[in-house]
Motif scaffolding. Sequence first.
Motif, PDB file in Angstrom:
ATOM      1  N   ALA A 116       0.865  -0.756   0.241  1.00  0.00           N
ATOM      2  CA  ALA A 116       0.150   0.203   0.262  1.00  0.00           C
ATOM      3  C   ALA A 116       1.026   1.116   0.239  1.00  0.00           C
ATOM      4  O   ALA A 116       1.344   1.145   0.552  1.00  0.00           O
ATOM      5  N   LEU A 117       0.277   2.250  -0.839  1.00  0.00           N
ATOM      6  CA  LEU A 117       1.261   3.569  -0.995  1.00  0.00           C
ATOM      7  C   LEU A 117       0.111   4.633  -0.741  1.00  0.00           C
ATOM      8  O   LEU A 117      -0.811   4.214  -0.913  1.00  0.00           O
ATOM      9  N   SER A 118       1.015   5.702   0.138  1.00  0.00           N
ATOM     10  CA  SER A 118      -0.195   7.024   0.338  1.00  0.00           C
ATOM     11  C   SER A 118       0.197   8.048   0.389  1.00  0.00           C
ATOM     12  O   SER A 118       1.638   8.098   0.797  1.00  0.00           O
ATOM     13  N   GLN A 119       0.695   9.031   0.030  1.00  0.00           N
ATOM     14  CA  GLN A 119       1.062  10.605  -0.175  1.00  0.00           C
ATOM     15  C   GLN A 119       0.344  10.947   1.459  1.00  0.00           C
ATOM     16  O   GLN A 119      -1.062  11.435   0.553  1.00  0.00           O
ATOM     17  N   GLY A 120       1.370  11.812   2.395  1.00  0.00           N
ATOM     18  CA  GLY A 120       0.246  12.923   2.733  1.00  0.00           C
ATOM     19  C   GLY A 120       1.126  13.719   2.877  1.00  0.00           C
ATOM     20  O   GLY A 120       2.252  14.388   2.103  1.00  0.00           O
ATOM     21  N   ARG A 121       2.018  14.301   3.736  1.00  0.00           N
ATOM     22  CA  ARG A 121       3.563  15.482   4.078  1.00  0.00           C
ATOM     23  C   ARG A 121       4.322  14.225   3.031  1.00  0.00           C
ATOM     24  O   ARG A 121       5.887  14.662   2.284  1.00  0.00           O
ATOM     25  N   GLN A 122       5.021  13.162   2.788  1.00  0.00           N
ATOM     26  CA  GLN A 122       5.593  12.537   2.221  1.00  0.00           C
ATOM     27  C   GLN A 122       5.061  10.951   1.818  1.00  0.00           C
ATOM     28  O   GLN A 122       3.620  11.180   1.802  1.00  0.00           O
ATOM     29  N   LEU A 123       5.689  10.490   1.025  1.00  0.00           N
ATOM     30  CA  LEU A 123       5.171   9.016   0.875  1.00  0.00           C
ATOM     31  C   LEU A 123       5.387   8.548   1.408  1.00  0.00           C
ATOM     32  O   LEU A 123       6.806   7.641   2.174  1.00  0.00           O
ATOM     33  N   GLU A 124       4.325   7.228   1.806  1.00  0.00           N
ATOM     34  CA  GLU A 124       3.982   6.577   3.276  1.00  0.00           C
ATOM     35  C   GLU A 124       4.012   4.591   2.022  1.00  0.00           C
ATOM     36  O   GLU A 124       2.990   4.691   1.129  1.00  0.00           O
ATOM     37  N   LEU A 125       5.124   3.927   2.808  1.00  0.00           N
ATOM     38  CA  LEU A 125       5.261   2.771   2.165  1.00  0.00           C
ATOM     39  C   LEU A 125       4.385   1.799   3.111  1.00  0.00           C
ATOM     40  O   LEU A 125       5.086   2.223   4.278  1.00  0.00           O
ATOM     41  N   LYS A 126       3.120   0.737   2.947  1.00  0.00           N
ATOM     42  CA  LYS A 126       3.326  -0.373   3.784  1.00  0.00           C
ATOM     43  C   LYS A 126       3.266  -2.151   3.367  1.00  0.00           C
ATOM     44  O   LYS A 126       2.755  -2.182   2.243  1.00  0.00           O
ATOM     45  N   LEU A 127       3.884  -2.978   3.674  1.00  0.00           N
ATOM     46  CA  LEU A 127       3.908  -4.043   2.837  1.00  0.00           C
ATOM     47  C   LEU A 127       4.355  -5.169   3.697  1.00  0.00           C
ATOM     48  O   LEU A 127       5.085  -5.157   5.083  1.00  0.00           O
ATOM     49  N   GLN A 128       3.590  -5.911   2.806  1.00  0.00           N
ATOM     50  CA  GLN A 128       3.625  -7.582   3.812  1.00  0.00           C
ATOM     51  C   GLN A 128       3.765  -8.420   3.591  1.00  0.00           C
ATOM     52  O   GLN A 128       2.822  -8.551   2.206  1.00  0.00           O
ATOM     53  N   SER A 129       4.693  -9.049   3.214  1.00  0.00           N
ATOM     54  CA  SER A 129       4.562 -10.376   2.241  1.00  0.00           C
ATOM     55  C   SER A 129       5.339 -11.689   2.967  1.00  0.00           C
ATOM     56  O   SER A 129       5.698 -11.622   4.067  1.00  0.00           O
ATOM     57  N   TRP A 130       4.459 -12.130   2.506  1.00  0.00           N
ATOM     58  CA  TRP A 130       5.348 -14.009   2.915  1.00  0.00           C
ATOM     59  C   TRP A 130       5.728 -15.356   1.541  1.00  0.00           C
ATOM     60  O   TRP A 130       5.474 -14.906   0.587  1.00  0.00           O
ATOM     61  N   ILE A 131       6.816 -15.567   2.161  1.00  0.00           N
ATOM     62  CA  ILE A 131       7.219 -17.516   1.465  1.00  0.00           C
ATOM     63  C   ILE A 131       6.550 -18.100   2.394  1.00  0.00           C
ATOM     64  O   ILE A 131       6.888 -18.502   3.203  1.00  0.00           O
ATOM     65  N   ASN A 132       5.573 -18.237   1.366  1.00  0.00           N
ATOM     66  CA  ASN A 132       5.194 -19.945   2.090  1.00  0.00           C
ATOM     67  C   ASN A 132       5.635 -21.474   1.813  1.00  0.00           C
ATOM     68  O   ASN A 132       6.356 -21.352   0.183  1.00  0.00           O
ATOM     69  N   GLN A 133       5.014 -22.429   2.847  1.00  0.00           N
ATOM     70  CA  GLN A 133       5.751 -23.289   1.716  1.00  0.00           C
ATOM     71  C   GLN A 133       4.627 -23.923   2.397  1.00  0.00           C
ATOM     72  O   GLN A 133       4.274 -23.984   3.045  1.00  0.00           O
ATOM     73  N   PHE A 134       4.730 -25.466   1.821  1.00  0.00           N
ATOM     74  CA  PHE A 134       3.481 -26.225   0.899  1.00  0.00           C
ATOM     75  C   PHE A 134       3.834 -27.848   1.447  1.00  0.00           C
ATOM     76  O   PHE A 134       4.842 -28.250   1.136  1.00  0.00           O
ATOM     77  N   ASN A 135       2.968 -28.599   2.022  1.00  0.00           N
ATOM     78  CA  ASN A 135       3.505 -30.010   1.782  1.00  0.00           C
ATOM     79  C   ASN A 135       2.886 -30.630   0.596  1.00  0.00           C
ATOM     80  O   ASN A 135       2.952 -30.366  -0.501  1.00  0.00           O
ATOM     81  N   ARG A 136       3.214 -31.872   0.660  1.00  0.00           N
ATOM     82  CA  ARG A 136       3.508 -32.734  -0.686  1.00  0.00           C
ATOM     83  C   ARG A 136       1.622 -32.776  -0.941  1.00  0.00           C
ATOM     84  O   ARG A 136       1.754 -32.853  -1.807  1.00  0.00           O
ATOM     85  N   ASP A 137       0.713 -32.622   0.235  1.00  0.00           N
ATOM     86  CA  ASP A 137      -0.300 -32.579  -0.576  1.00  0.00           C
ATOM     87  C   ASP A 137      -0.763 -31.174  -0.777  1.00  0.00           C
ATOM     88  O   ASP A 137      -2.210 -30.678  -1.211  1.00  0.00           O
ATOM     89  N   GLY A 138       0.436 -30.572  -0.672  1.00  0.00           N
ATOM     90  CA  GLY A 138       0.131 -28.583  -1.285  1.00  0.00           C
ATOM     91  C   GLY A 138      -1.139 -27.910  -0.208  1.00  0.00           C
ATOM     92  O   GLY A 138      -1.935 -26.753  -0.218  1.00  0.00           O
ATOM     93  N   PHE A 139      -0.914 -28.126   1.729  1.00  0.00           N
ATOM     94  CA  PHE A 139      -1.533 -27.682   2.176  1.00  0.00           C
ATOM     95  C   PHE A 139      -0.368 -26.838   2.773  1.00  0.00           C
ATOM     96  O   PHE A 139       0.912 -26.982   2.798  1.00  0.00           O
ATOM     97  N   LEU A 140      -0.847 -25.384   3.171  1.00  0.00           N
ATOM     98  CA  LEU A 140       0.617 -24.785   3.594  1.00  0.00           C
ATOM     99  C   LEU A 140       0.882 -24.550   5.290  1.00  0.00           C
ATOM    100  O   LEU A 140      -0.535 -25.265   6.285  1.00  0.00           O
ATOM    101  N   THR A 141       2.252 -25.383   5.429  1.00  0.00           N
ATOM    102  CA  THR A 141       2.521 -25.394   6.531  1.00  0.00           C
ATOM    103  C   THR A 141       3.391 -24.287   6.692  1.00  0.00           C
ATOM    104  O   THR A 141       3.264 -24.474   8.492  1.00  0.00           O
ATOM    105  N   GLY A 142       3.360 -23.439   6.613  1.00  0.00           N
ATOM    106  CA  GLY A 142       4.464 -22.457   7.262  1.00  0.00           C
ATOM    107  C   GLY A 142       4.542 -20.607   6.789  1.00  0.00           C
ATOM    108  O   GLY A 142       4.624 -21.611   5.100  1.00  0.00           O
TER     109      GLY A 142
END
Length: 174
Positions: A116-142
């Motif tokens: 997310a980016l927003s412009q106030g007195r300065q440019l503000e950045l907000k980042l959330q990112s996940w690098i996911n691991q899946f098991n052999r069955d395709g289920f999210l484990t971590g």
Amino acid sequence: MLRLLRPLLISLLLIAPAAFADALYQVELIVFRQAEKPVNASQPSPEDWANGASAIAAENERGTALGGEAEKLAAKGYQVVLHKAWQQSVGGSSAPVRFSAGQEHDGHFPVEGVLALSQGRQLELKLQSWINQFNRDGFLTGSERVQAQRGVLPGQLIYLDHPSAGALIRITAL
């Protein structure tokens, strides 16, 4: 007196929309992790990871320019898991976009996040990112998570790190 104020008021009305208009930026994002082994994170990314953020429209995607930085990361033992660039309109309120890489498994991707980016007195950045691991069955484990919120200067290369993962971001005014 009214005769003197009228031209001033008209001038202000003509100038005001330009002051509140959205600015256009190019955003380039590299998400990377340590290549040796994934961190065994216990908390996976949430089911509503995108939290209503819009997808990056195909017509807004752009070519990347930070290929040299991605190569340097790889040479130092990091694995680049996402490298994308797009243009984004930014105004006074946050305009979040979601990004992902890889094949979807049960609503999640190997790499997913929201910027997310927003412009106030300065440019503000907000980042959330996940690098996911899946098991052999395709289920999210971590997940490995990179999260940051900060002011940025347009054109500046921003480095965000985490013990096992990180991101490089450049936001340039168009």
